[in-house]
Motif scaffolding. Sequence first.
Motif, PDB file in Angstrom:
ATOM      1  N   ASP A  38       0.820  -1.212   0.000  1.00  0.00           N
ATOM      2  CA  ASP A  38       0.000   0.000   0.000  1.00  0.00           C
ATOM      3  C   ASP A  38       0.852   1.259   0.000  1.00  0.00           C
ATOM      4  O   ASP A  38       0.531   2.246  -0.685  1.00  0.00           O
ATOM      5  CB  ASP A  38      -0.934   0.011   1.213  1.00  0.00           C
ATOM      6  CG  ASP A  38      -2.158  -0.870   1.007  1.00  0.00           C
ATOM      7  OD1 ASP A  38      -2.264  -1.485  -0.073  1.00  0.00           O
ATOM      8  OD2 ASP A  38      -3.001  -0.939   1.914  1.00  0.00           O
ATOM      9  N   ASP A 208      -6.770   5.209  -0.251  1.00  0.00           N
ATOM     10  CA  ASP A 208      -6.122   4.826  -1.497  1.00  0.00           C
ATOM     11  C   ASP A 208      -6.482   5.852  -2.568  1.00  0.00           C
ATOM     12  O   ASP A 208      -7.665   6.063  -2.864  1.00  0.00           O
ATOM     13  CB  ASP A 208      -6.617   3.434  -1.909  1.00  0.00           C
ATOM     14  CG  ASP A 208      -5.907   2.902  -3.150  1.00  0.00           C
ATOM     15  OD1 ASP A 208      -5.320   3.698  -3.901  1.00  0.00           O
ATOM     16  OD2 ASP A 208      -5.956   1.683  -3.360  1.00  0.00           O
ATOM     17  N   LEU A 216      -5.521   2.722   3.128  1.00  0.00           N
ATOM     18  CA  LEU A 216      -4.185   2.143   3.019  1.00  0.00           C
ATOM     19  C   LEU A 216      -3.684   1.653   4.379  1.00  0.00           C
ATOM     20  O   LEU A 216      -4.110   2.139   5.428  1.00  0.00           O
ATOM     21  CB  LEU A 216      -3.210   3.181   2.457  1.00  0.00           C
ATOM     22  CG  LEU A 216      -3.504   3.697   1.040  1.00  0.00           C
ATOM     23  CD1 LEU A 216      -2.435   4.684   0.618  1.00  0.00           C
ATOM     24  CD2 LEU A 216      -3.587   2.544   0.051  1.00  0.00           C
TER      25      LEU A 216
END
Length: 234
Positions: A38, A208, A216
């Motif tokens: 991520d 995100d 994330l």
Amino acid sequence: MTTRTTVALLLLLCLAPVRSQDMGVQFSVGVASFEMNDLKILQEHILSTYPVEGKITSSFPVFTFGEFGVVKQMSPTLRLGGGYGIATTGGKCSYRDYSGSIVTEIQANSHRLGGYASYSLVDVDWLGFSMYGRAALNISQIEAFSSLYVGSLGSTNTDKYRSFSPDLSAGGELLFRLGDVELGLEGGYLFNLSGQLANTDSRSDLVDPGDPDRVLSADWTGFRAGLKVIVWTR
């Protein structure tokens, strides 16, 4: 009791692999790999927002970890303990030319508190091999620093994020005995049930950039290997 019998008993006691101490402290230091998928996505997104063509110079590589704790020998084969561990890694992307620079650095730190257990498979006078398992609470601290300079003018910004998550690890340790000290190698794999990151000031989720419905996380999953020392104190 005859003199010969007394001498024989003393020799047996000297040769027997008995440790009077059953409490000690242990230290480990080494290197580890980290998934961090991520944060790599976040790094790519940040780079895509540069008004010029920058590049990634570091993307969460293998880096260092350290652990400290206490340990107790419960039986000849079972050892229990607990302690604190830290690991760190990071990423950097940048652009520089004669007119100025853009730099973004993401520093990631893991703080772990948990328990430890090992089971001896080989145990001779000077050598021991054990399999171990750990369970811990992982606190991730992420700091994203960015700077932009054009000529003599510039600006900087820092955002901090944090998450909480459990993790499990397992592996093996090979230790050589030198009196009250054991030293050797350990290696294994850590699986982190990564937690969602939130800004430490605003408490807002780190979303995100390509999927606003997903938050994330920092994922510390990976292999690790290092040096280990146990000092028996009593």
